[in-house]
Design an enzyme around this catalytic site. Structure first.
Site, short mmCIF file in Angstrom:
data_model
loop_
_atom_site.label_atom_id
_atom_site.label_comp_id
_atom_site.label_asym_id
_atom_site.label_seq_id
_atom_site.Cartn_x
_atom_site.Cartn_y
_atom_site.Cartn_z
N GLY A 296 6.35 5.60 -1.69
CA GLY A 296 5.56 4.87 -2.84
C GLY A 296 4.45 4.99 -1.68
N ALA A 297 3.45 3.96 -1.13
CA ALA A 297 2.86 3.78 -0.13
C ALA A 297 2.41 2.64 0.06
CB ALA A 297 1.14 3.77 -1.55
N ASN A 300 -1.50 -0.01 5.55
CA ASN A 300 -1.95 0.46 6.57
C ASN A 300 -3.37 0.04 6.58
OD1 ASN A 300 1.12 0.79 6.95
ND2 ASN A 300 0.18 3.02 6.61
N HIS A 332 -3.67 -0.94 -5.85
CA HIS A 332 -2.88 -1.87 -5.12
C HIS A 332 -2.98 -2.03 -3.56
CE1 HIS A 332 1.03 -4.03 -4.76
NE2 HIS A 332 0.84 -3.61 -3.53
N GLU A 333 -2.54 -0.92 -2.99
CA GLU A 333 -3.30 -0.79 -1.63
C GLU A 333 -4.58 -0.93 -0.72
OE1 GLU A 333 -0.24 0.09 -0.46
OE2 GLU A 333 0.95 0.45 -2.46
N HIS A 336 -4.56 -4.60 -1.15
CA HIS A 336 -4.38 -5.28 0.58
C HIS A 336 -5.07 -5.15 1.31
CE1 HIS A 336 0.17 -5.96 -0.58
NE2 HIS A 336 0.51 -5.00 -1.25
ZN LIG Z 1 2.05 -4.10 -1.33
#
Ligand SMILES: [Zn+2]
Length: 883
Positions: A296-297, A300, A332-333, A336
């Site tokens: 996935g991913a 960081n 999504h990332e 974060h």
């Molecule tokens: Zn996530």
């Protein structure tokens, strides 16, 4: 928890537009707000790291790592011991200031190392220096190596993946999320490599032996699981976004395929800067394409890693709608970067704060920037899957205790992601967009560079809105399970009244723990505007004139199931064409769930299916396909299967025949996606004409790749693989071995792995034991073989026979996850028993949790087969006879 408290049923009557809330029942927030001292974890909280100066030298040939670090620490009370995390590494020396450690003790099970010193370390600031050696692995945890094909032959790169607790495989550290510190990395790599970490490079110097030392600027305070290092023969393409350098980093020659990702990241950065009210805090943000290691991913901070095909888009081979998936995963990332990286959950019991929120934000951003994708409508299957898990006995509250690292791994499940997403959406809907965003902005501002619990989030939303957020939301996060709203209609004069009451909705759980929620139930349309009642017990609402159709949970926003009485269901069924697609999908989804729960007969669902066969909406058709494929899977080996498949083909054919194989000019994108979905399912259901056409098109494609539109390639290739003869099977593997495009590589190998012929299945499984594929794809290869009903036993026997080799190859998560996941392809009690007595899957507490969930899934399928399949088959028999 306050769910099972006894309290007289409140009766609440609402009419028309009026929004009447029950008085808040004073459900206390059971969970306190963040405090460092009270945060769970294993490390003593009396020593705090402030800054790591980290120097790493990876050896890509020997797959080893040597390193040293100097950590600025703050000692809160005098101590002779320092305890930090380290796993799979050798500590060579440790000293505080000028005093060397007198003993170094590793605890393998606890993943800690303890340094003892001859004299107590005084309270105050000190410097801890450690030199160590570690390993580079191939199973995608800590620092890992990936070998990948290029035009110039195989190359090797390294990358990292640390969540939840694998920073300790790279450097000794306080590897729990509440111990935030800054990190300044220096790394020595081959001269030709590009090295990427969280922050921009501050300097590079050759070391004279064909290598160079690359130094990075120090990060802000952050949790260790967000550290990243990737290095290899890579290149970077960049763009400026509001003063931040956004980059796509990929294997040399591929960065141009990152154009779509780069444009997307620039758009999203602008959107998120505005939404969160805090500008992205780092000077750069790289999106790094890694051709293996994980699927996935990972978010960081400043250096997000992606499995290559989730990030890159090649117009020559990628379906144009692959852009949606790329957008979603980047959204999504990137969410974060604020929610998770800037403000971090204190402990893994609140991982949903990260994942539920980022999952919600990705859909929110997609709806804002690409409204034509109808992301909420089309992602409903994600939530349906979570509601299925959440109805079982082995579900867990969104917030639940996490004792150790193996249990932290189990928290990354559909409850955390999809239920978390749905709860956030429901809370936003309950507060309204503006008040919700005001609360999020205040939360970000208050907790930047620090940690939180869920109580901090509810507190901020409550302060911004003045509504009892914690009392409503904690019912959904602090207890597991799905509310069922039971609706019954009655007539008073010409006025329709609807009585609502709640129960716990369960599947295969005859004696569930009773629970109670404050459910924001919305009553849609019915001649007037929507109205909300906060259902805590029972309520009665007015709903137009007698016989008017009344749809609860309009637009499918609420996290609850609805069971209508016969009169209401009949009224809805009659007017189903007038419902929105989201409401049609929601009605089908709830009705099928009631069948699975044994609360209604299968006929109720199939009667609805018959009423929507003229429907070409992708989300609606998807709610038909999911039960059909589920039942088909349960029918494996049963004599009634063929009749059921004929029925399934008839239902889906009627939709497909309106859509056809070839795209009409300027057709909506969802039509193309529905086309490929139907071709895939009809092919699996043995539709001879579809299979023949797929074979023909694949053969043409081999001669002329442009003859097959990119939108159809994955589906046609998959069917060619499923029904492959020897020549086709060999061709697929040759294509997989010959391409340097990761997306195509996965497509060809997985198509070969789905072949029906057992000889080919055996050959595919043999590949899993070689070094031909990166380990991440090996798991997928075996799972694809196992997901074909006829090869379940073959695949399981293969895993058992080669368990030690696969365990060594696929790394420490294999035992906990893989056998349990593979056995859920079975639907009989004997295999559930076999899983229960398969000791390696239960070596850790995390493994025992995953095994228990899988056992329950298999037994649920077995019992459904015994109790409901006969009625399904009976209905199909009558229906087909009537045709
Ligand atoms: Zn996530």
């Amino acid at each position: 928890m306050t769910s099972s408290r006894k309290q007289p049923l409140a009766r609440c009557i609402l009419a028309g537009l009026m929004l009447l809330l029950l008085p808040a029942t004073g459900r206390a927030m059971a969970e306190p707000v963040f405090s460092f001292a009270a945060t769970p974890g294993k490390l003593p909280k009396t020593v705090l790291p402030n800054h790591y100066a980290l120097d790493l030298t990876p050896d890509l040939d020997k797959l080893s790592l040597s390193g040293s670090e100097s950590v600025d620490i703050e000692v809160m009370e005098p101590t002779e011991h320092l305890v930090l995390n380290a796993v799979d590494m050798t500590i060579e020396a440790a000293a505080v200031d000028s005093e060397a450690a007198s003993a170094i003790t590793s605890d393998t099970a606890a993943q800690t190392v303890t340094f003892a010193f001859p004299h107590p370390i005084a309270a105050g600031r000190h410097q801890l220096r450690i030199s160590f050696t570690g390993r580079i692995n191939r199973f995608g945890r800590g620092l890992f190596a990936v070998d990948y094909p290029t035009q110039e032959g195989r190359k090797r790169m390294i990358s990292s993946h640390l969540e939840p607790s694998d920073a300790r495989r790279i450097f000794p550290s306080w590897d729990e999320p509440a111990f935030k510190a800054s990190i300044a990395l220096t790394v020595t790599v081959p001269q030709a490599f590009l090295a990427v970490s969280n922050m921009p490079v501050s300097g590079e110097e050759p070391t004279g032996d064909g290598k160079k030392r690359v130094a990075f600027q120090p990060t802000p305070r952050m949790s260790t699981y967000l550290f990243v290092l990737a290095a290899g023969d890579l290149e970077r393409a960049t763009a400026d976004a509001s003063g931040v350098t956004v980059g796509v980093v990929a294997a040399r020659g591929k960065s141009q395929q990152g154009r779509y990702a780069l444009d997307t990241a620039v758009d999203l950065l602008r959107y998120y800067n505005d939404y969160f009210g805090i500008a992205y805090p780092l000077p750069k943000l790289d999106l790094i394409a890694v051709p293996g290691g994980f699927g996935g991913a990972m978010e960081n901070w400043g250096g997000i890693t992606f499995f290559e095909s989730r990030l890159l888009f090649d117009p020559a081979t990628s379906a144009s709608d692959a852009r949606r998936g790329i957008f979603n995963i980047i959204a999504h990332e990137m969410a974060h970067q604020w929610f998770g990286d800037l403000v971090t959950m204190a402990w893994w019991d609140n991982i949903w704060l990260n994942e539920g929120f980022a999952s919600w934000m990705q859909a929110k951003a997609a709806e804002a920037l690409h409204p034509d994708w109808q992301t909420w409508l089309n992602s409903d299957g994600f939530r349906q899957a979570a509601m299925g898990e959440d109805a079982r006995r082995t579900t867990h509250p969104i917030q639940h205790p996490i004792a150790n690292e193996s249990e932290a791994m189990t928290a990354f499940d559909s409850i955390t992601y999809a239920k978390g997403q749905a709860i956030i959406r429901m809370v936003e809907n309950y507060l309204g967009e503006d008040l919700f965003r005001a609360g999020i902005r205040a939360y970000m501002k208050q907790h930047a560079y620090s940690n939180t619990t869920t109580a901090d989030l509810w507190g901020a939303l409550q302060a911004a809105s003045g509504k009892p957020v914690a009392a409503v939301a904690s019912g959904f996060t602090e207890q597991g399970g799905v509310p069922l709203v039971i609706a019954q209609t009655s007539c008073v004069g010409d006025t329709q009244r609807i009585t609502l009451r709640q129960e716990r909705f369960t599947i295969h759980d005859p004696a569930p723990q009773p629970q109670r929620w404050q459910v924001p139930v919305v009553r849609g349309g019915g001649g007037g505007a929507d109205a909300t009642v906060l259902l805590d017990g029972a309520a009665e609402i007015a709903a137009g004139r007698c016989g008017d159709p009344v749809k609860l949970n309009p637009d499918d926003v609420g996290y609850y199931r609805v069971q209508y009485d016969a009169a209401m269901l009949a009224a809805l069924s009659r007017s189903i064409d007038r419902l929105t697609p989201a409401d049609r999908a929601n009605l089908l989804g709830d009705t099928w769930a009631l069948v699975e729960a044994g609360r209604t007969a299968p006929a109720a669902f199939f009667d609805l299916v018959e009423r929507v066969t003229g429907d070409d909406n992708r989300a609606v058709v998807d709610q038909i396909i999911r039960p059909l494929t589920r039942i088909d899977h349960l029918q494996w080996g049963r004599p009634e299967r063929e009749a059921f498949r004929a029925y399934g083909r008839a239902v889906l054919r009627s939709v497909f025949d309106r859509i056809g194989w070839d795209a009409a000019p300027s057709e909506p994108a969802d039509r193309a996606l529905l086309r490929t979905r139907l071709i895939g399912v009809l092919g699996d259901f043995g539709d001879d004409a579809i299979v023949a056409e797929a074979k023909l098109r694949f053969a043409k494609f081999l001669g002329d790749p442009t003859s097959l539109p990119t939108a159809l390639r994955a589906t046609v290739t998959s069917l060619a693989g499923r029904y492959a003869d020897r020549a086709t099977y060999d061709t697929l593997l040759a294509l997989g071995r010959g391409t340097t495009n990761t997306d195509e590589r996965v497509r060809y190998y997985m198509a070969a792995a789905s072949a029906r012929d057992p000889a080919f299945a055996n050959e595919t499984l043999a590949i899993a034991l070689t070094d031909e594929l990166p380990t991440t794809l090996v798991g997928g290869l075996i799972s694809t073989v196992a997901s074909q009903g006829e090869h379940r036993d073959l695949a399981w026997n293969f895993v058992k026979a080669n368990f030690a080799a696969l365990d060594a190859k696929l790394g420490p998560s294999f035992k906990d996850n893989f056998p349990a996941s593979l056995l859920t392809n079975f639907t009989d009690a004997a295999h559930a028993q076999e899983l229960a007595s398969f000791a390696p899957a239960q070596a850790t507490s995390g493994g025992r949790i995953i095994t228990a969930r899988a056992y329950e899934r298999i037994m649920t399928a077995a019992d459904f087969s015994a109790q409901q399949l006969p009625a399904v088959n009976e209905w199909v028999k009558r229906r087909m006879a009537a045709r």
